[in-house]
Design a protein around this motif. Structure first.
Motif, mmCIF file in Angstrom:
data_model
loop_
_atom_site.group_PDB
_atom_site.id
_atom_site.type_symbol
_atom_site.label_atom_id
_atom_site.label_comp_id
_atom_site.label_asym_id
_atom_site.label_seq_id
_atom_site.Cartn_x
_atom_site.Cartn_y
_atom_site.Cartn_z
ATOM 1 N N LEU A 33 0.827 -1.207 0.000
ATOM 2 C CA LEU A 33 0.000 0.000 0.000
ATOM 3 C C LEU A 33 0.864 1.262 0.000
ATOM 4 N N CYS A 34 1.987 1.230 0.699
ATOM 5 C CA CYS A 34 2.927 2.357 0.676
ATOM 6 C C CYS A 34 3.555 2.506 -0.706
ATOM 7 N N MET A 35 3.907 1.381 -1.324
ATOM 8 C CA MET A 35 4.466 1.422 -2.673
ATOM 9 C C MET A 35 3.439 1.994 -3.646
ATOM 10 N N ARG A 36 2.197 1.584 -3.516
ATOM 11 C CA ARG A 36 1.153 2.108 -4.397
ATOM 12 C C ARG A 36 1.022 3.621 -4.247
ATOM 13 N N ALA A 37 1.099 4.131 -3.024
ATOM 14 C CA ALA A 37 1.026 5.583 -2.811
ATOM 15 C C ALA A 37 2.183 6.270 -3.524
ATOM 16 N N GLU A 38 3.356 5.698 -3.397
ATOM 17 C CA GLU A 38 4.544 6.280 -4.028
ATOM 18 C C GLU A 38 4.411 6.275 -5.556
ATOM 19 N N VAL A 39 3.892 5.183 -6.108
ATOM 20 C CA VAL A 39 3.773 5.069 -7.567
ATOM 21 C C VAL A 39 2.624 5.915 -8.102
ATOM 22 N N PHE A 40 1.414 5.686 -7.581
ATOM 23 C CA PHE A 40 0.235 6.281 -8.208
ATOM 24 C C PHE A 40 0.020 7.743 -7.832
ATOM 25 N N SER A 41 0.303 8.107 -6.604
ATOM 26 C CA SER A 41 0.171 9.509 -6.201
ATOM 27 C C SER A 41 1.468 10.263 -6.472
ATOM 28 N N GLY B 257 13.901 -10.557 0.010
ATOM 29 C CA GLY B 257 12.498 -10.445 0.395
ATOM 30 C C GLY B 257 11.901 -9.082 0.080
ATOM 31 N N GLN B 258 12.678 -8.187 -0.592
ATOM 32 C CA GLN B 258 12.197 -6.848 -0.929
ATOM 33 C C GLN B 258 11.027 -6.947 -1.895
ATOM 34 N N LEU B 259 10.005 -6.132 -1.660
ATOM 35 C CA LEU B 259 8.870 -6.043 -2.555
ATOM 36 C C LEU B 259 9.320 -5.420 -3.863
ATOM 37 N N ARG B 260 9.132 -6.145 -4.966
ATOM 38 C CA ARG B 260 9.505 -5.630 -6.280
ATOM 39 C C ARG B 260 8.305 -5.108 -7.054
ATOM 40 N N GLY B 261 7.122 -5.656 -6.794
ATOM 41 C CA GLY B 261 5.938 -5.202 -7.513
ATOM 42 C C GLY B 261 4.701 -5.923 -7.026
ATOM 43 N N ALA B 262 3.552 -5.454 -7.495
ATOM 44 C CA ALA B 262 2.287 -6.046 -7.055
ATOM 45 C C ALA B 262 1.187 -5.753 -8.057
ATOM 46 N N VAL B 263 0.142 -6.557 -7.994
ATOM 47 C CA VAL B 263 -1.064 -6.345 -8.792
ATOM 48 C C VAL B 263 -2.249 -6.872 -7.976
ATOM 49 N N ARG B 264 -3.405 -6.250 -8.198
ATOM 50 C CA ARG B 264 -4.633 -6.645 -7.507
ATOM 51 C C ARG B 264 -5.575 -7.281 -8.529
ATOM 52 N N ASN C 140 7.955 -1.473 -7.878
ATOM 53 C CA ASN C 140 8.520 -0.657 -6.807
ATOM 54 C C ASN C 140 9.581 0.305 -7.341
ATOM 55 N N PRO C 141 9.346 1.615 -7.234
ATOM 56 C CA PRO C 141 10.338 2.576 -7.741
ATOM 57 C C PRO C 141 11.641 2.573 -6.945
ATOM 58 N N ARG C 142 11.652 1.988 -5.784
ATOM 59 C CA ARG C 142 12.881 1.933 -4.976
ATOM 60 C C ARG C 142 13.933 1.019 -5.602
ATOM 61 N N ILE C 143 13.499 0.217 -6.569
ATOM 62 C CA ILE C 143 14.455 -0.627 -7.301
ATOM 63 C C ILE C 143 15.555 0.236 -7.896
ATOM 64 N N PHE C 144 15.202 1.447 -8.345
ATOM 65 C CA PHE C 144 16.168 2.321 -9.001
ATOM 66 C C PHE C 144 17.151 2.956 -8.019
ATOM 67 N N ALA D 193 18.631 -2.074 -12.928
ATOM 68 C CA ALA D 193 17.284 -1.705 -12.482
ATOM 69 C C ALA D 193 16.267 -1.959 -13.590
ATOM 70 N N ASN D 194 16.602 -1.582 -14.823
ATOM 71 C CA ASN D 194 15.692 -1.833 -15.944
ATOM 72 C C ASN D 194 15.441 -3.326 -16.117
ATOM 73 N N HIS D 195 16.484 -4.135 -15.967
ATOM 74 C CA HIS D 195 16.323 -5.589 -16.050
ATOM 75 C C HIS D 195 15.375 -6.084 -14.953
ATOM 76 N N THR D 196 15.536 -5.562 -13.744
ATOM 77 C CA THR D 196 14.686 -5.971 -12.627
ATOM 78 C C THR D 196 13.240 -5.551 -12.864
ATOM 79 N N VAL D 197 13.035 -4.346 -13.387
ATOM 80 C CA VAL D 197 11.674 -3.882 -13.702
ATOM 81 C C VAL D 197 11.041 -4.802 -14.735
ATOM 82 N N ASN D 198 11.771 -5.124 -15.790
ATOM 83 C CA ASN D 198 11.237 -6.008 -16.824
ATOM 84 C C ASN D 198 10.943 -7.400 -16.271
#
Length: 156
Positions: free
Chosen positions: A21-29, A63-70, A107-111, A119-124
Motif C-alpha cells: 500500500l505504501c508502494m502504491r502511494a509512491e507510484v500512483f500519487s 524479500g524486498q517487494l519488487r511489484g504487485a497487482v490486484r 517498486n520505484p525503490r528498485i532504481f 534496475a531496468n532488467h529488474t523492472v522487466n
C-alpha cells in the motif's frame, strides 16, 4: 518469487500488504500524480475492501517487494465497471470467467539500489513475473480472460 495473498492468508502477510500500500502511494500519487486517496502514506481504495487477490513479486534473496497487482472477479465491484465505465460503451463485463487486474505497480525503490541497466532488467523481470503469475493463477482458477486499464505512461 510470487506470493499470493487472499482473504484466507492476509493476516499472515499484514506487513507485506502494508508495504504494498505504501508502494502504491509512491507510484500512483507520487510518481504518476493520480488523484488517489493516500492516508498515512498508504494508497487504499474501496476495491481493497472487496476481497481482492493480490500477487506480490518479492526478491528471492532479500524479500524486498519488487511489484504487485490486484485481481478481482468482474462479477462484483471493480474499477472497469465502477470507475472507467466510459471505456465500456456496450455495458460492463461481468463473468466469473473474467477477472480484472488493477493497481499493477513496480517498486520505484528498485532504481535507488541498482545501476540503471540492472534496475531496468529488474523492472522487466518483475513485470513479466507478475504477468505470468496472473496467467498461472487464472489457469488454476478457471479464469479465461483478465481485463485491465493502464495509464499510457506505464506501457513500454
Amino acid at each position: 518469487m510470487i506470493i499470493t495473498i487472499d482473504s484466507f492468508n492476509k493476516d499472515k502477510h499484514s506487513e507485506l500488504i502494508d508495504e504494498m500500500l505504501c508502494m502504491r502511494a509512491e507510484v500512483f500519487s507520487g510518481r504518476l500524480g493520480w488523484d488517489v486517496t493516500v492516508d498515512n502514506g498508504r494508497e487504499i481504495d474501496c476495491f481493497d475492501s472487496e476481497d481482492p487477490l493480490y500477487l506480490l513479486s518479492l526478491d528471492e534473496r532479500s524479500g524486498q517487494l519488487r511489484g504487485a497487482v490486484r485481481l478481482l472477479p468482474t462479477t462484483g465491484p471493480n474499477m472497469l465497471r465502477d470507475v472507467f465505465s466510459i471505456l465500456m460503451p456496450d455495458g460492463p463485463v461481468e463473468s466469473p470467467l473474467i477477472w480484472e487486474s488493477s493497481r499493477f505497480a513496480v517498486n520505484p525503490r528498485i532504481f535507488q539500489a541498482q545501476d540503471r541497466a540492472e534496475a531496468n532488467h529488474t523492472v522487466n523481470r518483475t513485470t513479466v513475473e507478475l504477468l505470468c503469475g496472473m496467467v498461472e493463477l487464472g489457469q488454476k482458477a478457471g479464469v479465461e480472460h483478465i481485463v485491465s486499464v493502464f495509464d499510457a505512461r506505464m506501457a513500454r
